[in-house]
Design a protein around this motif. Structure first.
Motif, PDB file in Angstrom:
ATOM      1  N   LEU A  87      -1.128   4.274  -1.511  1.00 12.79           N
ATOM      2  CA  LEU A  87      -2.482   4.027  -1.070  1.00 12.79           C
ATOM      3  C   LEU A  87      -2.594   4.645   0.568  1.00 12.79           C
ATOM      4  CD1 LEU A  87      -3.307   0.695  -2.671  1.00 12.79           C
ATOM      5  CD2 LEU A  87      -3.992   3.187  -3.479  1.00 12.79           C
TER       6      LEU A  87
ATOM      7  N   ARG B 257      -3.653   4.522   4.268  1.00 14.68           N
ATOM      8  CA  ARG B 257      -4.065   3.379   5.129  1.00 14.68           C
ATOM      9  C   ARG B 257      -5.800   3.135   5.164  1.00 14.68           C
ATOM     10  NH1 ARG B 257       0.499   4.479   9.651  1.00 14.68           N
ATOM     11  NH2 ARG B 257       2.189   4.200   8.109  1.00 14.68           N
TER      12      ARG B 257
ATOM     13  N   LEU C  17      -5.720  -4.105  -4.076  1.00 14.33           N
ATOM     14  CA  LEU C  17      -4.395  -4.490  -4.200  1.00 14.33           C
ATOM     15  C   LEU C  17      -4.205  -5.857  -3.575  1.00 14.33           C
ATOM     16  CD1 LEU C  17      -1.421  -3.441  -4.824  1.00 14.33           C
ATOM     17  CD2 LEU C  17      -1.502  -2.221  -2.469  1.00 14.33           C
TER      18      LEU C  17
ATOM     19  N   ILE D 151      -4.673  -1.562   8.396  1.00 14.74           N
ATOM     20  CA  ILE D 151      -5.338  -1.837   7.342  1.00 14.74           C
ATOM     21  C   ILE D 151      -5.954  -3.188   7.663  1.00 14.74           C
ATOM     22  CG2 ILE D 151      -3.758  -0.859   5.624  1.00 14.74           C
ATOM     23  CD1 ILE D 151      -2.539  -3.569   5.122  1.00 14.74           C
TER      24      ILE D 151
ATOM     25  N   ASN E 261      -7.633   3.952   2.602  1.00 13.76           N
ATOM     26  CA  ASN E 261      -8.422   3.598   1.340  1.00 13.76           C
ATOM     27  C   ASN E 261      -8.760   2.204   1.109  1.00 13.76           C
ATOM     28  OD1 ASN E 261      -8.613   3.257  -1.557  1.00 13.76           O
ATOM     29  ND2 ASN E 261      -7.064   4.466  -2.183  1.00 13.76           N
TER      30      ASN E 261
ATOM     31  N   ALA F 252       0.867  -1.268   0.170  1.00 19.92           N
ATOM     32  CA  ALA F 252       0.062   0.111   0.024  1.00 19.92           C
ATOM     33  C   ALA F 252       0.785   1.396  -0.132  1.00 19.92           C
ATOM     34  CB  ALA F 252      -0.994   0.075   1.231  1.00 19.92           C
ATOM     35  N   GLU F 253       1.870   1.102   0.916  1.00 23.14           N
ATOM     36  CA  GLU F 253       2.859   2.358   0.813  1.00 23.14           C
ATOM     37  C   GLU F 253       3.471   2.350  -0.703  1.00 23.14           C
ATOM     38  OE1 GLU F 253       4.915   2.713   4.509  1.00 23.14           O
ATOM     39  OE2 GLU F 253       6.643   3.749   3.631  1.00 23.14           O
TER      40      GLU F 253
ATOM     41  N   ILE G  30      -6.848  -0.737  -1.060  1.00 20.30           N
ATOM     42  CA  ILE G  30      -6.244  -1.652  -0.705  1.00 20.30           C
ATOM     43  C   ILE G  30      -6.699  -3.003  -0.778  1.00 20.30           C
ATOM     44  CG2 ILE G  30      -4.872  -2.525   1.550  1.00 20.30           C
ATOM     45  CD1 ILE G  30      -4.862   0.464   2.420  1.00 20.30           C
TER      46      ILE G  30
END
Ligand code: DC
Length: 232
Positions: free
Chosen positions: A51, A53, A62, A104, A55, A46-47, A59
Motif C-alpha cells: 500500500l 504511503r 489495514l 502515514i 493510500n 502497509a509495505e 492503510i
C-alpha cells in the motif's frame, strides 16, 4: 471520564520518552502503550501489503484489522512487538521505519482508525502512554501529562548511540537531517500535531542524565497521583 489513571509522556524523538515510560510502567506496575510502535508496525504492514504511503483508505482499513500484540518491556528495553505471529521488535526500530510511520501518521483516517485501539490500553490499575498526541487527543483527560523536550543536536546524538547499540548502521549527519524532517512533519501536520497539551508539564532533558529525568518524574507522579504510588 475514566477512573483508570493515565500518565501521558509526549515529545519528539530522542528526548528520553521510551526509557522514562518503560521505567514508569514497571515502577508502578501499570500497562504501557508505545503508540509510536503502533504507527511503526502499521508502516511495516502497509509495505507488506504493497500500500502506498498516501493510500489513506487502504492503510486505514489495514489499521482497523492489524494483527499485532505488544508486551510491556523490561526497564530499559523496547516493547516486544508480534505482528501476524512474527516478532518484529527489532525491525521496526530503524530510522527508515520511523520516517514511514511519521508519513502515514499524517493521514486523518489512519489516526481515527487507531484511536479506539489505543484507548483500549487503558486497563486497571493504570496506563503509561508514550507518543505525540497522548495528552492532547488520545487521553486528553489524563491526570498527569508530561512533555519532554531536548535540543535537536542532543537528540540526534542520543538516537545515534541508541541505533548503534541496536546494531544498526547510522550516519550522524543523515540521522540529524532525518530527525529534523520528522520533527517538522510531526509538529506541522494538521491533525493531532506534536505539541504539549495546555496542562502538560514540560521537562527539558538536554543537560540531564536519564536517571535525573526519572527522579524528577517519579516526584511528579508522587505529588499528582499519591494513590498510584502506595506500593512504589
Ligand atoms: O515515537 P516513535 O519515534 O516510535 O514514532 C514514530 C512516528 O510515529 C513519529 O515520527 C510520528 C508517529 N507517531 C504519531 O504520529 N503519533 C503518536 N502518538 C506516536 C507516533
Amino acid at each position: 471520564m475514566s477512573e483508570i489513571p493515565v500518565i501521558t509522556v509526549d515529545g519528539p524523538s530522542g528526548t528520553g520518552k521510551g526509557t522514562v515510560c518503560s521505567h514508569l510502567a514497571n515502577w508502578l506496575g501499570w500497562n504501557f502503550l508505545d503508540s509510536g510502535a503502533l504507527y511503526r508496525v502499521l508502516a511495516v504492514a502497509a509495505e507488506k501489503y504493497d500500500l502506498a504511503r498516501d493510500n489513506e483508505p487502504g492503510i486505514a482499513e489495514l489499521a482497523e484489522s492489524l494483527d499485532v500484540v505488544f508486551d510491556r518491556p523490561q526497564p530499559g528495553k523496547d516493547v516486544t512487538v508480534i505482528f501476524e505471529g512474527n516478532d518484529i521488535s527489532q525491525q521496526i526500530r530503524t530510522e527508515e521505519c520511523g520516517n514511514s510511520a511519521s508519513q502515514i501518521a499524517t493521514l486523518s483516517e489512519v489516526r481515527s482508525a487507531l484511536l479506539e485501539r489505543q484507548r483500549k490500553f487503558r486497563q486497571k490499575p493504570g496506563l503509561v502512554a508514550d507518543g505525540r498526541d497522548m495528552g492532547t487527543v488520545v487521553f486528553a483527560d489524563a491526570p498527569l501529562k508530561i512533555y519532554l523536550i531536548a535540543s535537536a543536536a542532543e537528540r540526534a546524538k542520543r538516537r545515534y548511540k541508541q541505533l548503534k547499540q541496536k546494531g544498526f548502521s547510522v550516519n550522524l549527519p543523515r540521522l540529524t537531517a532525518d530527525i529534523a524532517e520528522r520533527d517538522t512533519r510531526d509538529s506541522q501536520r494538521t491533525i493531532s500535531p506534536l505539541k504539549p497539551a495546555d496542562d502538560a508539564i514540560v521537562v527539558d532533558t538536554t543537560t540531564l542524565e536519564i536517571s535525573t529525568v526519572i527522579l524528577k518524574i517519579e516526584k511528579l507522579v508522587r505529588e499528582t497521583l499519591p494513590d498510584a504510588c502506595s506500593k512504589c
